[in-house]
Write an enzyme that holds these catalytic residues in place. Structure first.
Site, PDB file in Angstrom:
ATOM      1  N   HIS A   1       0.790  -1.229   0.000  1.00 43.96           N
ATOM      2  CA  HIS A   1       0.000   0.000   0.000  1.00 43.96           C
ATOM      3  C   HIS A   1       0.826   1.285   0.000  1.00 43.96           C
ATOM      4  CE1 HIS A   1       0.916   0.094   4.279  1.00 43.96           C
ATOM      5  NE2 HIS A   1       0.555   1.348   4.276  1.00 43.96           N
TER       6      HIS A   1
HETATM    7  C1  UD1 Z   1      -2.418   5.329   5.927  1.00 44.51           C
HETATM    8  C2  UD1 Z   1      -1.176   5.796   6.648  1.00 44.51           C
HETATM    9  C3  UD1 Z   1      -0.124   4.696   6.588  1.00 44.51           C
HETATM   10  C4  UD1 Z   1      -0.674   3.390   7.102  1.00 44.51           C
HETATM   11  C5  UD1 Z   1      -1.905   3.035   6.297  1.00 44.51           C
HETATM   12  C6  UD1 Z   1      -2.519   1.739   6.759  1.00 44.51           C
HETATM   13  C7  UD1 Z   1      -0.764   8.231   6.550  1.00 44.51           C
HETATM   14  C8  UD1 Z   1       0.082   9.263   5.951  1.00 44.51           C
HETATM   15  N1  UD1 Z   1      -0.612   6.999   6.034  1.00 44.51           N
HETATM   16  O1  UD1 Z   1      -2.089   5.211   4.553  1.00 44.51           O
HETATM   17  O2  UD1 Z   1       0.957   5.079   7.396  1.00 44.51           O
HETATM   18  O3  UD1 Z   1       0.299   2.367   6.975  1.00 44.51           O
HETATM   19  O4  UD1 Z   1      -2.851   4.097   6.464  1.00 44.51           O
HETATM   20  O5  UD1 Z   1      -3.658   1.428   6.056  1.00 44.51           O
HETATM   21  O6  UD1 Z   1      -1.529   8.526   7.458  1.00 44.51           O
HETATM   22  N2  UD1 Z   1      -9.456   4.644   1.821  1.00 44.51           N
HETATM   23  C9  UD1 Z   1     -10.632   3.951   1.692  1.00 44.51           C
HETATM   24  N3  UD1 Z   1     -11.207   3.475   2.828  1.00 44.51           N
HETATM   25  C10 UD1 Z   1     -10.659   3.668   4.047  1.00 44.51           C
HETATM   26  C11 UD1 Z   1      -9.456   4.366   4.145  1.00 44.51           C
HETATM   27  C12 UD1 Z   1      -8.853   4.845   3.014  1.00 44.51           C
HETATM   28  O7  UD1 Z   1     -11.155   3.761   0.616  1.00 44.51           O
HETATM   29  O8  UD1 Z   1     -11.256   3.209   5.047  1.00 44.51           O
HETATM   30  C13 UD1 Z   1      -8.825   5.217   0.615  1.00 44.51           C
HETATM   31  C14 UD1 Z   1      -8.714   6.731   0.718  1.00 44.51           C
HETATM   32  O9  UD1 Z   1      -9.839   7.360   0.276  1.00 44.51           O
HETATM   33  C15 UD1 Z   1      -7.512   6.993  -0.133  1.00 44.51           C
HETATM   34  C16 UD1 Z   1      -6.662   5.759   0.065  1.00 44.51           C
HETATM   35  O10 UD1 Z   1      -7.525   4.726   0.527  1.00 44.51           O
HETATM   36  O11 UD1 Z   1      -7.871   7.102  -1.483  1.00 44.51           O
HETATM   37  C17 UD1 Z   1      -5.534   5.987   1.007  1.00 44.51           C
HETATM   38  O12 UD1 Z   1      -5.988   6.296   2.346  1.00 44.51           O
HETATM   39  P1  UD1 Z   1      -5.126   7.219   3.341  1.00 44.51           P
HETATM   40  O13 UD1 Z   1      -5.683   7.179   4.713  1.00 44.51           O
HETATM   41  O14 UD1 Z   1      -4.909   8.526   2.685  1.00 44.51           O
HETATM   42  O15 UD1 Z   1      -3.709   6.592   3.385  1.00 44.51           O
HETATM   43  P2  UD1 Z   1      -3.251   5.082   3.457  1.00 44.51           P
HETATM   44  O16 UD1 Z   1      -2.606   4.754   2.164  1.00 44.51           O
HETATM   45  O17 UD1 Z   1      -4.327   4.184   3.969  1.00 44.51           O
END
Ligand code: UD1
Length: 360
Positions: free
Chosen positions: A204
């Protein structure tokens, strides 16, 4: 009566706050506490499922910030969390890990002159292109209590000029949760996803999944490995979105790779604990595999958790298809490393943290 606010927002945060809450609930230790969920992660699989599995209470506050750019997400959390701090007036705000919620809540609290306790302090990858590295450094720079998981953290914090009494080596709280859930698995019937031998993959990190050519290169290497051993791949929402955007889903069709949704903690644990090999770019999984002695390939060039390489089962194998396949060849030839469980990764970290916080 002392009052703590515990802030969490993303999947890896929930894993780290659970033992703390169990410990605070255990006896009447004269502390009032409240739990704040920022809503950084919001899908059932990424959030609510964990509350059920870890027997966590419903959060006292849900900030519902959702997705956005880093600035938007961090800012929204700060605006909402400030209102709660002003209303609750806690003595200490407790933050965990390195996600945007960690930084947003610590910064908000500190600017209100509230003490900040950071659990998992001192980890450094040396890679400022990682959002998490910025979050770690910024959070540690303003925290009052720095709870450290491994000895590299002590050295890093000393180098950054922290006072000795702030640096508190209490071990790894994720491993408390790991042991708690292993026990739970003994009595629960979690459906078996796979029969050994197999390998497990998680991906991820933006640096691995946000670029089409990078992601394609890694996935092609995985297809190659899956010709030798079945691969189970619970796909993070970020990675799923990018695989669709880059039209890479067809790469995995008719291969020995099983694509799964993000798994709840117990289902994921019951899968990876019996794996021959875990391939990952996660932070926490590097530590969990070390704790259970499962071989781990980390698809990165650096790690903020060097103890997992020095003492544990972790190998940093790089991020190109060629490097991944070379590492897998070595693994197949039986070149596995000896390992031990790092100091204080014993399931009693939350107690040490709470004991220290109660001293004041
Ligand atoms: C975040 C953390 C990372 C952690 C990871 C675990 C930061 C900078 N990064 O990264 O350290 O290892 O979480 O998962 O805080 N999304 C969904 N559903 C959700 C959550 C996210 O669809 O429940 C989507 C968001 O809309 C976005 C993408 O996933 O498009 C990334 O989510 P985001 O929380 O920005 O960062 P992660 O890559 O999950």
């Amino acid at each position: 009566m002392r009052k703590f606010l515990i802030a969490a927002g993303a999947r890896p945060n929930f894993i780290k706050i659970a033992p703390l809450i169990h410990e605070l609930r255990r006896d009447d230790n004269g502390v009032a506490w409240k739990l704040i969920h920022t809503g950084q992660h919001y899908d059932y699989e990424m959030s609510e499922a964990f509350f059920d599995e870890f027997d966590l209470p419903k959060p006292d506050y849900f900030l519902n910030v959702g997705p956005g750019s880093h600035a938007e997400q961090t800012a929204r959390i700060m605006i909402e969390f400030e209102k709660i701090c002003l209303e609750e007036r806690p003595d200490v705000v407790i933050v965990v890990g390195d996600v945007n919620s960690t930084l947003a809540c610590s910064l908000t609290a500190k600017k209100l002159n509230i003490k900040v306790a950071h659990i998992e302090a001192g980890l450094r990858s040396g890679d400022m292109a990682m959002a998490e590295e910025i979050n770690r450094i910024a959070t540690d720079s303003i925290s009052d209590y720095l709870f450290v998981t491994e000895k590299s953290g002590i050295a890093n914090l000393r180098r950054e000029g922290k006072r000795e009494e702030q640096i508190i080596f209490t071990g790894n709280i994720m491993i408390d949760t790991l042991y708690y859930c292993l026990k739970k698995l003994e009595t629960l019937s979690v459906e078996k996803i796979a029969d050994p031998p197999y390998a497990v993959l998680t991906l991820h990190r933006p640096s691995n999944v946000d670029n089409k050519f990078k992601l394609e290169d890694i996935l092609r290497a995985m297809v190659e490995i899956s010709r030798d051993i079945p691969l189970y791949f619970p796909v993070h929402p970020r990675t799923k979105g990018n695989m669709e955007k880059f039209h890479l889903n067809n790469l995995l069709e008719n291969t020995n790779i099983s694509v799964l949704p993000p798994l709840p903690y117990l289902a994921f644990l019951s899968l990876w604990k019996d794996a021959a090999l875990v391939l990952t770019d996660s932070g926490g999984i590097q530590e969990e595999t070390t704790a259970l002695g499962v071989a781990c390939f980390t698809i990165r060039d650096n790690t903020e958790r060097p103890i997992t390489v020095e003492e544990g089962t972790n190998l940093l194998i790089g991020t190109t298809g060629g490097k991944i396949l070379r590492a897998y060849d070595d693994f197949k030839r039986g070149l596995q490393k000896a390992s031990r469980i790092p100091d204080l990764w014993d399931g009693r970290t939350a107690k040490r943290i709470v004991d220290r916080l109660l001293v004041g």
